[in-house]
Structure formats: C-alpha cells, structure tokens
Write a protein that holds these residues in place. Sequence first.
Motif, mmCIF file in Angstrom:
data_model
loop_
_atom_site.group_PDB
_atom_site.id
_atom_site.type_symbol
_atom_site.label_atom_id
_atom_site.label_comp_id
_atom_site.label_asym_id
_atom_site.label_seq_id
_atom_site.Cartn_x
_atom_site.Cartn_y
_atom_site.Cartn_z
ATOM 1 N N ARG A 45 0.659 -1.200 -0.277
ATOM 2 C CA ARG A 45 0.328 -0.431 0.429
ATOM 3 C C ARG A 45 0.682 1.103 0.190
ATOM 4 O O ARG A 45 0.715 2.346 -0.666
ATOM 5 N N SER A 46 1.698 1.328 0.777
ATOM 6 C CA SER A 46 2.960 2.440 0.881
ATOM 7 C C SER A 46 3.947 2.888 -0.118
ATOM 8 O O SER A 46 3.538 3.679 -1.078
ATOM 9 N N CYS A 47 4.066 1.182 -1.283
ATOM 10 C CA CYS A 47 4.239 1.963 -2.548
ATOM 11 C C CYS A 47 3.894 2.055 -3.971
ATOM 12 O O CYS A 47 4.127 3.063 -4.487
ATOM 13 N N ARG A 48 2.315 2.050 -3.768
ATOM 14 C CA ARG A 48 1.854 2.354 -4.277
ATOM 15 C C ARG A 48 1.445 3.234 -4.452
ATOM 16 O O ARG A 48 0.622 4.465 -4.698
ATOM 17 N N ALA A 49 1.272 4.259 -2.864
ATOM 18 C CA ALA A 49 0.633 5.547 -2.642
ATOM 19 C C ALA A 49 1.357 6.878 -3.261
ATOM 20 O O ALA A 49 1.683 7.726 -3.171
ATOM 21 N N ALA A 50 2.775 6.394 -2.625
ATOM 22 C CA ALA A 50 3.669 6.699 -2.700
ATOM 23 C C ALA A 50 3.911 7.309 -4.709
ATOM 24 O O ALA A 50 4.160 8.233 -4.578
ATOM 25 N N ALA A 53 1.618 9.518 -6.077
ATOM 26 C CA ALA A 53 1.369 11.177 -6.063
ATOM 27 C C ALA A 53 3.202 11.589 -6.312
ATOM 28 O O ALA A 53 2.950 12.770 -6.221
ATOM 29 N N CYS A 54 4.321 10.536 -6.480
ATOM 30 C CA CYS A 54 4.836 11.121 -7.129
ATOM 31 C C CYS A 54 4.816 12.145 -8.729
ATOM 32 O O CYS A 54 3.693 11.687 -9.043
ATOM 33 N N ARG A 55 5.891 13.197 -8.923
ATOM 34 C CA ARG A 55 5.285 14.714 -9.380
ATOM 35 C C ARG A 55 6.629 14.414 -10.032
ATOM 36 O O ARG A 55 7.195 13.742 -9.637
ATOM 37 N N ASP A 56 7.346 15.645 -10.921
ATOM 38 C CA ASP A 56 8.544 14.886 -11.985
ATOM 39 C C ASP A 56 9.278 15.540 -11.733
ATOM 40 O O ASP A 56 9.352 16.289 -9.986
ATOM 41 N N GLY A 57 10.254 14.896 -10.743
ATOM 42 C CA GLY A 57 11.372 15.090 -10.004
ATOM 43 C C GLY A 57 11.102 13.843 -8.796
ATOM 44 O O GLY A 57 12.640 14.384 -7.741
ATOM 45 N N ASP A 58 10.441 13.686 -8.576
ATOM 46 C CA ASP A 58 10.143 12.451 -7.407
ATOM 47 C C ASP A 58 10.085 11.068 -7.586
ATOM 48 O O ASP A 58 10.766 10.734 -8.599
ATOM 49 N N ALA A 59 10.843 10.380 -6.727
ATOM 50 C CA ALA A 59 11.652 9.095 -6.357
ATOM 51 C C ALA A 59 10.890 8.388 -5.876
ATOM 52 O O ALA A 59 10.582 8.493 -4.609
ATOM 53 N N VAL A 60 10.003 7.012 -5.840
ATOM 54 C CA VAL A 60 10.295 5.895 -4.861
ATOM 55 C C VAL A 60 11.196 4.744 -4.860
ATOM 56 O O VAL A 60 12.100 4.713 -6.045
ATOM 57 N N VAL A 61 11.700 4.907 -3.345
ATOM 58 C CA VAL A 61 13.225 4.031 -3.228
ATOM 59 C C VAL A 61 12.728 3.377 -2.113
ATOM 60 O O VAL A 61 11.948 3.566 -1.437
ATOM 61 N N VAL A 62 12.651 1.380 -2.396
ATOM 62 C CA VAL A 62 12.211 0.666 -1.284
ATOM 63 C C VAL A 62 13.712 -0.182 -0.612
ATOM 64 O O VAL A 62 14.708 0.219 -1.696
ATOM 65 N N MET A 63 13.686 -0.318 0.213
ATOM 66 C CA MET A 63 14.586 -1.125 0.862
ATOM 67 C C MET A 63 14.662 -1.954 1.260
ATOM 68 O O MET A 63 13.634 -1.821 2.330
ATOM 69 N N LEU A 71 8.061 -5.390 -4.623
ATOM 70 C CA LEU A 71 6.585 -4.408 -4.384
ATOM 71 C C LEU A 71 7.109 -2.378 -4.979
ATOM 72 O O LEU A 71 6.118 -2.523 -5.345
ATOM 73 N N GLY A 72 8.333 -2.883 -4.842
ATOM 74 C CA GLY A 72 8.537 -1.467 -5.822
ATOM 75 C C GLY A 72 8.730 -1.369 -7.552
ATOM 76 O O GLY A 72 7.666 -0.656 -7.913
ATOM 77 N N LEU A 73 8.608 -2.251 -7.967
ATOM 78 C CA LEU A 73 8.428 -2.010 -9.181
ATOM 79 C C LEU A 73 7.164 -2.491 -9.431
ATOM 80 O O LEU A 73 6.754 -1.823 -10.382
#
Length: 293
Positions: A45-50, A53-63, A71-73
């Motif tokens: 859920r957190s990955c999909r929400a992030a 919400a991404c705009r140009d220049g935003d990134a989702v990082v998974v650790m 989940l991230g991909l």
Amino acid sequence: MIVNERSGGGRAGRQLQKVVRHLHDHLPTAELHIVRSESFQDAERSCRAAANACRDGDAVVVMGGDGMAHLGLNACADTEATLGIIPAGTGNDFARGIGLPKSVEQCVGVIAAGRTRRVDLSKVSNATYAERYVGAVVSSGYDARVNRATNDIHLRFGPLSYGYIALRELRDFSPLHYRLTIDGEERKLEAMLVAVCNTGMFGGGMKISPEADPTDGLLDVTIVHPTSRATLLRLLPMMYTGGFTKNPAVEQFRARTVEIAGDDLFVMGDGEELGSVPATVSAEADALRIFVP
C-alpha cells in the motif's frame, strides 16, 4: 523511501540510519520521507501510494530484499515515478540483474547521481492476478518448489538457504508435465523446470539465464529437460556461474509471450508466490524507469 527493517535478518533496520545520513549528505536539498513497513500488505500500500503521488523529479526508493524490490517495481511500473533500490536483503536478485552494486552505500550513490534508464518487466496474468509485474524470474517447476520451501523455513543461512533446500527437494523430485504456448505455438513436454526471465538471476545469485537483457523487449526462457538426479545435482553449483547451460539437457530461447499450463504447477515471481497455472507471461518493454549506475 519504504523500508522493510526485517530484510536480510534485520540488516535493513540496522543500516537505516546510515542510509538516511548518506541520502541527506548526497542530496541536501531533497525532501525525504521514511515509511517503515509493518507487513507485506502495508509495504505494498505504501509503495503504491508513493508512486501515485509522484510528480516530476520525485522518486520511490525501496530498501529491503527481493520482496521489497518486487513491490516497488509493481507500484512504479507504467507511472511517472522513478524507482530506486537499496538492496539489503538475502538474495537481491533483481538488483544484481540490473547491475546495482552490492554495497548499500554505493547504491545510495547511484540514486544521488540521478542516472536513470527504462527497463523491461515481465507481466504475469492468471486466476490470482489479472496483472502482476516481475523484474527477475518467473519460476514454475523444481525451481518454484525450492523457492516456496525456502520461503517457509524459519532458520536462514543467507543465499545458502536456497542451495540447501535445492538439495533437500531433489530427493523426491520427478519431471513435471508442461503444456506451453510460446508466441502462439503449442508444446507438450516433460521438464525439471521452465524459467521465464527478464533478468537472469534467482535464488541468491544463480544465473538461470546468463544472457538475459532487460532492455531487449524479449523474455529469455530456460528449460531443463528430464535428467537424472545425479546430473541435476552436478548442474546446481554450475548455476552460480552460468556454466550449466552447456549441458544438453538445457534449452534456451527468447520469446515475447509464454503461456504456462500443466499438471500440479504453480508460479513464483521475484521469490513471491503468484498462484496456479494457467499463467501467461508477456514481455513489457520499457515498463519501468529506475536508477542505475
């Protein structure tokens, strides 16, 4: 950044503060939000929400490990989000397959450098998932059984867990009956395994498809035809180098779509169970934007 602190036997949690410091040092003007996942479903859920919400220049990082990368991909595929991976798990096979370094600090440096590229993904469709992306390998035979059993054990030995379970499962394993449809052409066969690959690693560094290229728009398929347990035993350590492909029992080819059906089969993807067959795996070109060295 979404973090599974339990990944790698707690390695991710132990290194989290160091990663945060490195990110702040490398990207002092960036706004960083840390989300600690409580469960697989919570992380999804957190990955999909992030990603949404991404705009140009935003990134989702998974650790974390391969589960977090998976989940991230899935969250970032076909969106404007750029995915960053900080591998801190046991196998880290998708991260290895796209050329990320093993060091957590070096992977932070990759994200900070900001170089991205688009890579392919495999898309799986079956009764469980109308659409599920896989970054590394879709397994369906002996390899899937080993993967499932490895996930179920409580005592972990890092990447050696897969090899240990592989030896244990071999004792009672016999060839499986497959019905494949490869780019529209049907094949019935018995096989030890059929692996459909985007990148070519699974099981903590086993090179099931050494020549797989996640930018060619194609799936790489590896079939291990029926062979003796003794032969398969000899082939297992050679999977870490890719040398097993020279054995006459191994067949490799490329395709755009592979439909998998058969008796007593299920599919695993990126180390996660994806349900039963029939399952269709298709190549999705340029589906994901990701930070790379």
